[in-house]
Design a protein around this motif. Structure first.
Motif, mmCIF file in Angstrom:
data_model
loop_
_atom_site.group_PDB
_atom_site.id
_atom_site.type_symbol
_atom_site.label_atom_id
_atom_site.label_comp_id
_atom_site.label_asym_id
_atom_site.label_seq_id
_atom_site.Cartn_x
_atom_site.Cartn_y
_atom_site.Cartn_z
ATOM 1 N N THR A 278 -4.506 22.066 50.060
ATOM 2 C CA THR A 278 -3.847 22.974 50.899
ATOM 3 C C THR A 278 -3.617 24.186 50.636
ATOM 4 O OG1 THR A 278 -2.817 21.050 52.124
ATOM 5 C CG2 THR A 278 -2.086 23.168 52.763
ATOM 6 N N ARG A 279 -3.908 25.457 51.079
ATOM 7 C CA ARG A 279 -3.581 26.656 50.740
ATOM 8 C C ARG A 279 -2.419 27.224 51.402
ATOM 9 N NH1 ARG A 279 -8.639 30.408 52.099
ATOM 10 N NH2 ARG A 279 -8.004 30.347 54.003
ATOM 11 N N ASP B 158 -1.864 29.797 54.713
ATOM 12 C CA ASP B 158 -2.251 29.578 56.163
ATOM 13 C C ASP B 158 -1.890 28.154 56.403
ATOM 14 O OD1 ASP B 158 -4.439 28.918 54.798
ATOM 15 O OD2 ASP B 158 -5.606 30.510 55.761
ATOM 16 N N GLY B 159 -1.831 27.279 55.314
ATOM 17 C CA GLY B 159 -1.814 25.758 55.646
ATOM 18 C C GLY B 159 -3.291 25.279 55.625
ATOM 19 N N LYS B 160 -4.595 26.061 55.343
ATOM 20 C CA LYS B 160 -5.736 25.319 55.597
ATOM 21 C C LYS B 160 -5.940 24.537 54.584
ATOM 22 C CE LYS B 160 -10.627 26.811 55.544
ATOM 23 N NZ LYS B 160 -10.890 25.966 56.560
ATOM 24 N N THR B 161 -6.474 23.256 54.812
ATOM 25 C CA THR B 161 -6.751 22.020 54.000
ATOM 26 C C THR B 161 -8.255 21.817 53.743
ATOM 27 O OG1 THR B 161 -4.770 21.018 54.697
ATOM 28 C CG2 THR B 161 -6.214 19.760 53.717
ATOM 29 N N TRP B 162 -8.645 21.363 52.361
ATOM 30 C CA TRP B 162 -10.060 20.970 52.098
ATOM 31 C C TRP B 162 -9.951 19.485 51.657
ATOM 32 C CZ3 TRP B 162 -8.139 25.781 51.207
ATOM 33 C CH2 TRP B 162 -8.671 27.066 51.786
ATOM 34 N N SER C 162 -7.237 16.054 48.598
ATOM 35 C CA SER C 162 -7.130 17.138 49.579
ATOM 36 C C SER C 162 -6.288 18.293 48.777
ATOM 37 C CB SER C 162 -6.393 16.730 50.681
ATOM 38 O OG SER C 162 -6.643 15.774 51.350
#
Length: 337
Positions: free
Chosen positions: A270-271, A274-278, A268
């Motif tokens: 996380t950016r 903005d907290g966006k997770t891949w 995982s």
């Protein structure tokens, strides 16, 4: 230098090995002062008459092959004339080797076929051929007591203005180079995550590697900023030796523990802004480094500090087929020759 460049229209090929794959780069043969007049006329000059020539075709290691029954030493130049085949076995020593006949190896059996050749240069030209293994019969010698199958060491320290053949294998003017090591899978991926300190790894697929082979596990970490530069994480590569292999060829036991973690599965990211997770499927690569044929530069003396390794040059009019060969300590630091 300009006049020399206008007279020589050969193309050189610099050979680079990356985990078993071969990449070729062509360039004009500037080579600074290294490409001297000997390269322009070497195809036209007579053979070095002071060099030792085999008395007949035969094994390098057999006294009967050489005049007076005396084998060459590291101080002797060796010339293999057209029509003569010199087969390398055991320890082979020479200074400069010129091949206009055939310099080959034993490919039909693994017994007593090992080669330990040390020479300052090998030049193959005028219809000569250097052959270790063939496409149909790859070289597959058993190891000697020192773990050597076929090891060619190119000797010599840095010399300003040395000829281009110095500390190298040069093929030109109708010369042919055939190097075919035992075929093995070049690379695969880890099947599960390998943790720091582990001495076992699981691969994604079966391999035909052998005990004693050296492999590299590439980094699966993101590069991180250190003092404004990206450094560290991309260099988290483990180079390890195989101690044992499971029957299905997927589980490897290593002689030393891993220094780094190598992801095999989902990771995982996380950016920050903005907290966006891949969630990304990652299976780190595992590459085979060692091969049955090894060509290396001698790094004694100041060679390591100078970054002065060996080299292979394929010039205009040459033919070469190279596969499953390990190149070690080759090239010149910060220079394309």
């Amino acid at each position: 230098k300009g006049d020399l460049k206008s007279k020589t229209k050969a193309l050189s090929i610099l050979i680079v090995l990356v985990l078993g794959s071969m990449a070729f780069k062509t360039s004009e043969p500037t080579f600074r002062d290294r490409l001297d007049k000997s390269i322009v006329v070497c195809g036209e000059e007579d053979l070095n008459l002071s060099a030792i020539q085999p008395a007949q075709s035969g094994l390098w290691s057999s006294p009967g092959t050489w005049p007076g029954g005396v084998l060459p030493t590291s101080n002797d130049d060796v010339t293999i004339p057209s029509g003569v085949t010199l087969t390398m076995t055991g320890e082979c020593r020479a200074k400069d080797i010129t091949v206009e006949g055939t310099l080959d190896a034993i490919n039909t059996t693994s017994t007593d076929a090992w080669i330990d050749l040390r020479a300052q240069s090998i030049m193959v030209l005028n219809g000569g051929k250097m052959e270790i293994g063939t496409e149909d019969q790859p070289y597959h010698a058993s190891k000697n007591m020192n773990g050597i199958r076929c090891q060619i060491t190119l000797t010599g320290g840095f010399v300003e203005g040395a000829p281009a053949r110095y500390k190298g294998i040069m093929v030109m003017n109708g010369g042919r180079l055939e190097l075919h090591g035992k075929q093995k899978k070049s690379w695969t991926n880890v099947g599960t995550t390998a943790e720091v300190g582990s001495t076992q790894i699981m691969l994604k697929e079966s391999v035909d590697w052998e005990v004693g082979d050296v492999i590299a596990l590439t980094s699966t970490d993101l590069a991180v900023a250190v003092n404004g530069t990206k450094k560290g994480a991309w260099e988290n590569v483990d180079q390890v030796e195989i101690q044992s292999i499971s029957g299905d060829g997927k589980a490897l036991t290593l002689t030393t523990p891993l220094k780094y973690r190598h992801v095999g599965g989902t990771k995982s990211y996380t950016r920050d802004r903005d907290g966006k997770t891949w969630n990304v499927e990652i299976n780190g690569e595992v590459g085979l480094l060692s091969h049955y044929i090894k060509i290396q530069g001698d790094m004694s003396g100041t060679n390591e500090a100078d970054g002065f390794g060996g080299h292979i040059m394929l010039m205009l009019g040459s033919i070469a087929h190279v596969e499953h060969v390990e190149l070690y300590k080759m090239g010149l630091l910060n220079d394309l020759w």
